[in-house]
Enzyme design. Sequence first.
Site, PDB file in Angstrom:
ATOM      1  N   ARG A  53      -7.367  -8.657  -0.290  1.00 43.38           N
ATOM      2  CA  ARG A  53      -7.534  -7.958  -1.572  1.00 43.38           C
ATOM      3  C   ARG A  53      -8.261  -8.823  -2.605  1.00 43.38           C
ATOM      4  O   ARG A  53      -8.893  -8.314  -3.522  1.00 43.38           O
ATOM      5  CB  ARG A  53      -6.196  -7.456  -2.093  1.00 43.38           C
ATOM      6  N   ARG A  80       4.463   2.145  10.039  1.00 39.15           N
ATOM      7  CA  ARG A  80       5.711   2.875  10.313  1.00 39.15           C
ATOM      8  C   ARG A  80       5.520   3.909  11.408  1.00 39.15           C
ATOM      9  O   ARG A  80       6.448   4.182  12.173  1.00 39.15           O
ATOM     10  CB  ARG A  80       6.226   3.496   9.009  1.00 39.15           C
ATOM     11  N   GLN A 120       9.462  -3.768   1.646  1.00 39.18           N
ATOM     12  CA  GLN A 120       9.570  -4.425   2.955  1.00 39.18           C
ATOM     13  C   GLN A 120      11.010  -4.814   3.237  1.00 39.18           C
ATOM     14  O   GLN A 120      11.501  -4.649   4.361  1.00 39.18           O
ATOM     15  CB  GLN A 120       8.654  -5.645   3.023  1.00 39.18           C
ATOM     16  N   ASP A 131      -0.012  -3.624  -5.022  1.00 44.71           N
ATOM     17  CA  ASP A 131      -1.169  -4.193  -4.315  1.00 44.71           C
ATOM     18  C   ASP A 131      -2.485  -4.000  -5.074  1.00 44.71           C
ATOM     19  O   ASP A 131      -3.527  -4.486  -4.640  1.00 44.71           O
ATOM     20  CB  ASP A 131      -1.296  -3.566  -2.923  1.00 44.71           C
TER      21      ASP A 131
HETATM   22  C1  S3P Z   1       4.538  -2.785   1.821  1.00 45.23           C
HETATM   23  C2  S3P Z   1       5.272  -3.177   0.726  1.00 45.23           C
HETATM   24  C3  S3P Z   1       4.746  -4.069  -0.333  1.00 45.23           C
HETATM   25  C4  S3P Z   1       3.216  -4.188  -0.279  1.00 45.23           C
HETATM   26  C5  S3P Z   1       2.699  -4.351   1.118  1.00 45.23           C
HETATM   27  C6  S3P Z   1       3.140  -3.200   2.012  1.00 45.23           C
HETATM   28  C7  S3P Z   1       5.164  -1.900   2.813  1.00 45.23           C
HETATM   29  O1  S3P Z   1       5.304  -5.357  -0.143  1.00 45.23           O
HETATM   30  O2  S3P Z   1       2.791  -5.267  -1.074  1.00 45.23           O
HETATM   31  O3  S3P Z   1       1.285  -4.407   1.126  1.00 45.23           O
HETATM   32  O4  S3P Z   1       4.445  -1.311   3.645  1.00 45.23           O
HETATM   33  O5  S3P Z   1       6.405  -1.769   2.781  1.00 45.23           O
HETATM   34  P1  S3P Z   1       6.703  -5.789  -0.814  1.00 45.23           P
HETATM   35  O6  S3P Z   1       7.745  -4.945  -0.261  1.00 45.23           O
HETATM   36  O7  S3P Z   1       6.870  -7.231  -0.420  1.00 45.23           O
HETATM   37  O8  S3P Z   1       6.490  -5.626  -2.290  1.00 45.23           O
END
Ligand code: S3P
Length: 449
Positions: A404, A27, A174, A325
């Site tokens: 992971r 970000r 996400q 995660d």
């Molecule tokens: C993330 C959101 C998570 C996570 C990923 C990073 C992010 O995914 O698993 O490693 O930075 O917004 P999801 O939104 O698909 O759960």
Amino acid sequence: MRPRRFVPAGPLKGRIRVPGDKSISHRSIMLGALAVGETRVTGLLEGEDVLATAAAMRAMGAHVERTGEGAWTINGVGVGALLQPEAPLEMGNSGTSTRLLMGLVSSHPITASFTGDASLSKRPMGRVITPLSQMGASFEASDRANSSQTLPLIVRGASPAVPITYRLPVASAQVKSAILLAGLNTPGTTTVIEPVPTRDHSERMLRGFGADLTVETDAEGARVITIRGEAELRPQVIDVPGDPSSAAFFLVAALVTPGSDVVIENVGLNPTRAGIVEVLTAMGGRIEKLNEREVGGEPVADLHVRHSALKGIEVDPQVAPSMIDEFPALFVAAALAEGVTVTSGLDELRVKESDRLAVMAQALIAAGARIEEREDGLVITGTGGEPLRGTAGEDTIETHLDHRIAMSMAIAGIASREGVLIDDTRPIATSFPVFETMLDTLAQDSAQG
Ligand code: S3P
């Protein structure tokens, strides 16, 4: 392929500082690239996923430069001024880069093609295609033999895009972030309704960069996030806190290795991310928070962790989004705890870099653990502190291009009698390039096989 056998280690002792948070690093680059002026970032995670984001933002016109270890400057183009990339955006293994950048492209008058590795090319993109199409973007499979819900995909942005109100059907930061980023260059107000809270870095950082963003809770307890479009972002100075998802591997390693005593410095403990610390503590893990403070607008502490007699528990599915995660690492802790650990509500783990329920169940069973795989979780009967058997001879754990899985099974290896042989350690570089060096430094007696 770079295989390695992770062998039993002596006590882990010392102080480490894990690299910067992956979510915040992505970000920082994206928002810096949309601000007018120079954003300076320290502590940036220099893993492959974040480098994919940096390359993509460069390809769309921003100046993104590394000035020292973890130190980067970004000169942005301004919201609305992203350029059309000349070549496909190579996303590698990174779902976060792909879904968030699809959001950005969707409200700019540009067309971009997205490609990824074998793991990323299997992951579902329908979850962002649905809302971003409602905003006016269009999506097309660049390889006609392929589904239009997976990479490679061509995204055509809408100009102007249409503001929407969208209720998230899956708990996904996400998806939320893709819509909010698209909302940045959309006239009017874009709204995301989030029934189950997920990591809130996008909200915090968009506000920090000066976007007009509000968060409220509705009558049913859902978070309602609005962003006013055609925003102007102001450049920022950002110190990225350490990644709790990376710290998790060392928390588990120290908890399960007798005699261990480790301090992990500067770990981000945003409540939407810190579920693993709560769950390991509930299992009897001795984890102390030292020197609690704020870094880059996020709560941070040093974590002092010591070997502990862990007990199995039933993990409340409500905490899942705050440690989504960290389940592969938790499964390793559970495999060495006394009694049974029950996890549920984890369907999302099946669409991560690999199907983490199936892959971790198979891997831990191969290393001698007792696991029952259910549709939405694993039930794990622990050894009560005895080391796992490990994998014999040439028996190899397949990591399926999932960093992971590789790191979790490395920890299982140091907590085993025979060690664990992993097919490929290269994917670790997507999120934690210095993982092996740190593990080897802490485990004085560990030898490479
Ligand atoms: C993330 C959101 C998570 C996570 C990923 C990073 C992010 O995914 O698993 O490693 O930075 O917004 P999801 O939104 O698909 O759960």
